[in-house]
Design a protein around this motif. Structure first.
Motif, PDB file in Angstrom:
ATOM      1  N   SER A 138     -12.201   4.831 -10.134  1.00  0.00           N
ATOM      2  CA  SER A 138     -11.138   4.664  -9.138  1.00  0.00           C
ATOM      3  C   SER A 138     -11.371   5.532  -7.918  1.00  0.00           C
ATOM      4  CB  SER A 138      -9.786   5.033  -9.751  1.00  0.00           C
ATOM      5  OG  SER A 138      -9.440   4.122 -10.749  1.00  0.00           O
ATOM      6  N   GLU A 188       0.846  -1.197   0.000  1.00  0.00           N
ATOM      7  CA  GLU A 188       0.000   0.000   0.000  1.00  0.00           C
ATOM      8  C   GLU A 188       0.871   1.231   0.000  1.00  0.00           C
ATOM      9  OE1 GLU A 188      -3.350   0.902   1.871  1.00  0.00           O
ATOM     10  OE2 GLU A 188      -4.312  -0.972   1.267  1.00  0.00           O
ATOM     11  N   GLU A 239      -3.647  -1.263  -7.672  1.00  0.00           N
ATOM     12  CA  GLU A 239      -4.724  -0.321  -8.024  1.00  0.00           C
ATOM     13  C   GLU A 239      -4.174   0.965  -8.623  1.00  0.00           C
ATOM     14  OE1 GLU A 239      -8.096  -0.988  -4.590  1.00  0.00           O
ATOM     15  OE2 GLU A 239      -6.194  -0.118  -3.949  1.00  0.00           O
ATOM     16  N   LYS A 267      -4.253   6.892  -2.695  1.00  0.00           N
ATOM     17  CA  LYS A 267      -3.834   6.000  -1.620  1.00  0.00           C
ATOM     18  C   LYS A 267      -4.470   4.656  -1.905  1.00  0.00           C
ATOM     19  CE  LYS A 267      -3.462   5.490   3.301  1.00  0.00           C
ATOM     20  NZ  LYS A 267      -4.129   5.585   4.572  1.00  0.00           N
ATOM     21  N   GLY A 268      -3.645   3.635  -1.995  1.00  0.00           N
ATOM     22  CA  GLY A 268      -4.193   2.323  -2.298  1.00  0.00           C
ATOM     23  C   GLY A 268      -3.081   1.319  -2.493  1.00  0.00           C
ATOM     24  N   THR A 269      -3.444   0.182  -3.053  1.00  0.00           N
ATOM     25  CA  THR A 269      -2.406  -0.819  -3.285  1.00  0.00           C
ATOM     26  C   THR A 269      -1.657  -0.471  -4.573  1.00  0.00           C
ATOM     27  OG1 THR A 269      -3.794  -2.243  -4.648  1.00  0.00           O
ATOM     28  CG2 THR A 269      -3.893  -2.608  -2.265  1.00  0.00           C
ATOM     29  N   ILE A 280      -9.593   5.050  -4.486  1.00  0.00           N
ATOM     30  CA  ILE A 280      -8.181   5.344  -4.198  1.00  0.00           C
ATOM     31  C   ILE A 280      -7.813   6.814  -4.435  1.00  0.00           C
ATOM     32  CG2 ILE A 280      -7.376   2.984  -4.582  1.00  0.00           C
ATOM     33  CD1 ILE A 280      -6.260   3.935  -7.303  1.00  0.00           C
TER      34      ILE A 280
END
Ligand code: NI
Length: 136
Positions: free
Chosen positions: A83, A56, A112, A107-109, A86
């Motif tokens: 999206s 992340e 993504e 903000k995310g993996t 994120i």
């Protein structure tokens, strides 16, 4: 031992080619081919860096695009809405008559964020997409 060389032909908008030639002059490049080889290496290094990101993180996606390309603004909006999980914020700046810059705080993996940046970057009329990783 020399590398095997392949010859390809590419098409570029005239203005982009003029800009390239001006920059080659000031950077003392021997040829367009040499500059394009470097640009391709840079593109591949960036791809490799992106594809190796894991986990992340917080990041910023910066994109520059030509809003006069038909349907592009709608496509960009559509992708951003898909999206929304994120994208924490976005900012739009009109650079000149045709070009827009957009920054997305994400903000995310890694997967993504990569998918988002790749989708945006592949659109016709999108001139640049940069991904900055701000922290994990
Ligand atoms: Ni704009």
């Amino acid at each position: 031992m020399g590398e095997k060389i392949a010859r390809i032909s590419i098409t570029l908008p005239e203005e982009l080619l003029r800009e390239l030639d001006r920059s080659l002059k000031s950077q003392d490049y021997a040829s367009r081919s040499e500059a394009i080889r470097d640009a391709v290496r840079d593109f591949l290094a960036n791809y490799k860096w992106r594809s190796e990101l894991e986990g992340e993180f917080l990041g910023v996606v910066v994109m520059v695009y030509d809003h006069e390309v038909r349907g592009l603004t709608e496509e960009i909006l559509e992708i951003q809405h898909r999206s929304e999980g994120i994208i924490r914020s976005s900012q739009h700046l009109h650079l000149d008559e045709r070009n827009c810059m957009e920054t997305l705080l994400v903000k995310g993996t890694a997967e993504e964020i990569r998918k988002l940046a790749d989708r945006l970057g592949a659109l016709r009329g999108v001139k640049q997409v940069k991904l900055v990783v701000a922290g994990t």
